[in-house]
Design an enzyme around this catalytic site. Structure first.
Site, short mmCIF file in Angstrom:
data_model
loop_
_atom_site.label_atom_id
_atom_site.label_comp_id
_atom_site.label_asym_id
_atom_site.label_seq_id
_atom_site.Cartn_x
_atom_site.Cartn_y
_atom_site.Cartn_z
N CYS A 2 1.01 -1.26 0.10
CA CYS A 2 -0.05 0.00 0.06
C CYS A 2 0.92 1.27 -0.01
CB CYS A 2 -1.00 0.11 1.03
SG CYS A 2 -0.18 0.49 2.80
N GLY A 3 0.22 2.55 -0.15
CA GLY A 3 1.00 3.81 -0.30
C GLY A 3 1.67 4.08 1.08
N HIS A 4 1.23 3.61 1.94
CA HIS A 4 1.61 3.92 3.37
C HIS A 4 3.00 3.11 3.58
CE1 HIS A 4 -1.73 6.41 4.79
NE2 HIS A 4 -2.58 5.56 4.46
N CYS A 5 2.69 1.77 3.37
CA CYS A 5 4.11 1.14 3.23
C CYS A 5 5.28 1.59 2.61
CB CYS A 5 3.75 -0.42 3.03
SG CYS A 5 2.27 -1.18 4.06
#
Length: 84
Positions: A2-5
């Site tokens: 994901c983007g946060h990761c």
């Protein structure tokens, strides 16, 4: 991932470099290793766990390398004081 990761990855790598020889830093893709993620209660991504003396605790602090390194040093200090 994901983007946060993806956003966390460079900070995580900086923290790992700063902590080399002091503390172990690692990453696990809990989508691929679901059993391990389940064992440690991973429910969302990214999840950061601190392990001190074999016990996992959730890390809910900042996501910068500086914040992660500071949290590790704080936990190490607590562990050292507990041994006295």
């Amino acid at each position: 991932w994901c983007g946060h990761c993806k956003n966390l990855t460079p900070e995580w790598k900086k923290a790992a470099t700063a902590l080399k020889g002091i503390a172990k830093v690692g990453a696990v893709d809990a989508d691929k290793h679901r059993e391990l993620g389940s064992k440690f209660g991973v429910q969302g991504f990214p999840t950061i766990k601190l392990f001190v003396n074999g016990k996992a605790t959730d890390y809910n602090g900042g996501r910068s390398a500086k914040d992660i390194v500071a949290a590790v040093h704080e936990e190490m200090g607590k562990a050292a004081k507990a041994r006295m």
